[in-house]
Write an enzyme that holds these catalytic residues in place. Structure first.
Site: not given
Ligand code: LMR
Length: 393
Positions: A127, A208, A243
């Site tokens: 992420w 996570d 979510k």
């Molecule tokens: C994403 O990856 O789009 C979501 O987890 C929202 C974010 O805060 O980035």
């Protein structure tokens, strides 16, 4: 004093919300930020949340402070949802946090108190906010191979080899399910093999859990957590209700820490309490109170499980719809990997230049890496989307 500051670049994910909002083209499509959308393109407030909120407003008699760890019933309910009975209660502690990001930040802070120069291994890719968030908190980040961009599969052998060489005591960040951004999750056998390496190398999993219920179901999506909790002495789990409860802006999450000895629990609790007090004093209550009502009412809970299934099924259907449309519009290109992914995300597998053209020429927004949120697809926009993708290939 502030004249010395320079502007920062827009956030790679959140910046797309603004760009899409400001785009006047009616045919524009937002496949950027990871929020669920229904068939009409809206991010709805689940009916169970509306009902619980109504009940909360009618019965809440005070908004006095609760405390640094948040609400005890919420914490116990979320701990049960995540771990079931897999971890010994006397070695596990769960606190309420401001969303999953707040949880990650508290986890990093408490690890930094417990360990000098901690290193956390993250998947390549992970992420987009993991590295700035954990690195910004002071942890050293290293990467383990995860996603093979050409074959669109998990590089399990390379991953295990890297972890086998990691120094004892390092942390390893995993996505419990619906890996963000690739959508590819290890199989049960692969999770078992990963756990064996963690045990052998004395590595600490840092998991996570942002999409519980979006891959297979609430229990299967927690398999990695429950398996590791019953085999390893220590672990960290950050969870988010953004979510699966649709509570994005209310910032609801938990941090759970499994420790090697029950004697450490009260000490860790006091450390967490002190740390939270110095960071944000205490977590916001409203969203967590709603989750607690839902999880502790048999009817609401059953209805909520149905709502999560509905979201999961729609995501799955939209993935299949796009795959079929691409087969028709771009028959010379292989997009079969789309169907292997879980949850909202996967890589489309196009270049950054093609992503830029999709935005500029067609008003289609996705992260530069070509990560798409398939929940942004509808029966109405899928043809336009597939034709636009075919046009830039
Ligand atoms: C994403 O990856 O789009 C979501 O987890 C929202 C974010 O805060 O980035």
């Amino acid at each position: 004093m502030f004249e010395s500051l320079q502007p920062m670049p827009a956030d790679a994910i959140l910046g797309l919300i603004v760009e899409h909002r400001n785009d006047p083209r009616p045919e524009k499509i937002d496949l950027g930020v990871g929020v669920y959308r229904d068939a009409s393109g809206q991010t709805p407030v689940p009916d169970t949340v509306k009902q619980a909120e109504k009940r909360l407003l009618a019965t809440q008699s005070s908004k006095a402070y609760i405390g640094t760890a948040g609400d005890a019933l919420f914490n116990a309910s979320m701990q049960a949802l995540t771990f079931d009975a897999a971890a010994p209660d006397d070695r596990l502690i769960t606190i309420q946090t401001p969303g999953g990001s707040g949880s990650l930040r508290v986890a990093a802070g408490i690890v930094l108190r417990a360990k000098e120069n901690p290193t956390v291994w993250v998947s390549t890719p992970t992420w987009a906010n993991h590295e700035p968030l954990l690195g910004g908190a002071g942890m050293t980040l290293k990467e383990y191979p995860y996603y093979d961009r050409h074959g669109h599969v998990i590089q399990i052998d390379a991953m295990l080899e890297t972890l086998r060489a990691a120094p004892k005591g390092d942390l390893v960040l995993f996505h419990a399910c619906c890996h963000n951004p690739s959508g590819l999750d290890p199989s049960v056998e692969q999770w078992r093999a990963i756990t064996d390496v963690l045990l052998e190398r004395e590595l600490v999993p840092f998991i996570d859990l942002a999409y519980q219920g979006f891959a297979k179901n609430l229990d299967d999506d927690a398999f990695a957590i429950r398996h590791m909790a019953s085999h390893l002495p220590e672990m960290i789990v950050t969870s988010s209700c953004s979510k699966n409860f649709g509570l994005y802006r209310d910032r609801v999450g938990t941090l759970s820490v499994l420790v090697a000895s029950a004697a450490t629990v009260p000490i860790l609790a006091s450390q967490l309490s002190h740390y939270v007090r110095t960071l944000y004093s205490m977590p916001p209550d409203h969203g967590a109170a709603i989750v607690s009502i839902i999880l502790n009412d048999d009817d609401l809970r059953a209805q909520w499980i149905g709502e999560v299934s509905e979201m999961r099924d729609r995501i799955h259907d939209m993935r299949a719809l796009l795959s079929d449309a691409l087969k028709a519009k771009a028959p010379d290109h292989d997009f079969s990997h789309l169907l292997r992914a879980n949850g909202m995300f996967c890589f489309l597998g196009v270049t950054a230049e093609q992503v830029a053209r999709l935005k500029k020429d067609y008003g289609i927004y996705m992260v530069d890496s070509s990560r798409i949120n398939v929940a942004g697809i509808t029966a109405e926009n899928v043809d336009y989307l597939a034709s636009s993708i075919a046009a830039v290939l």
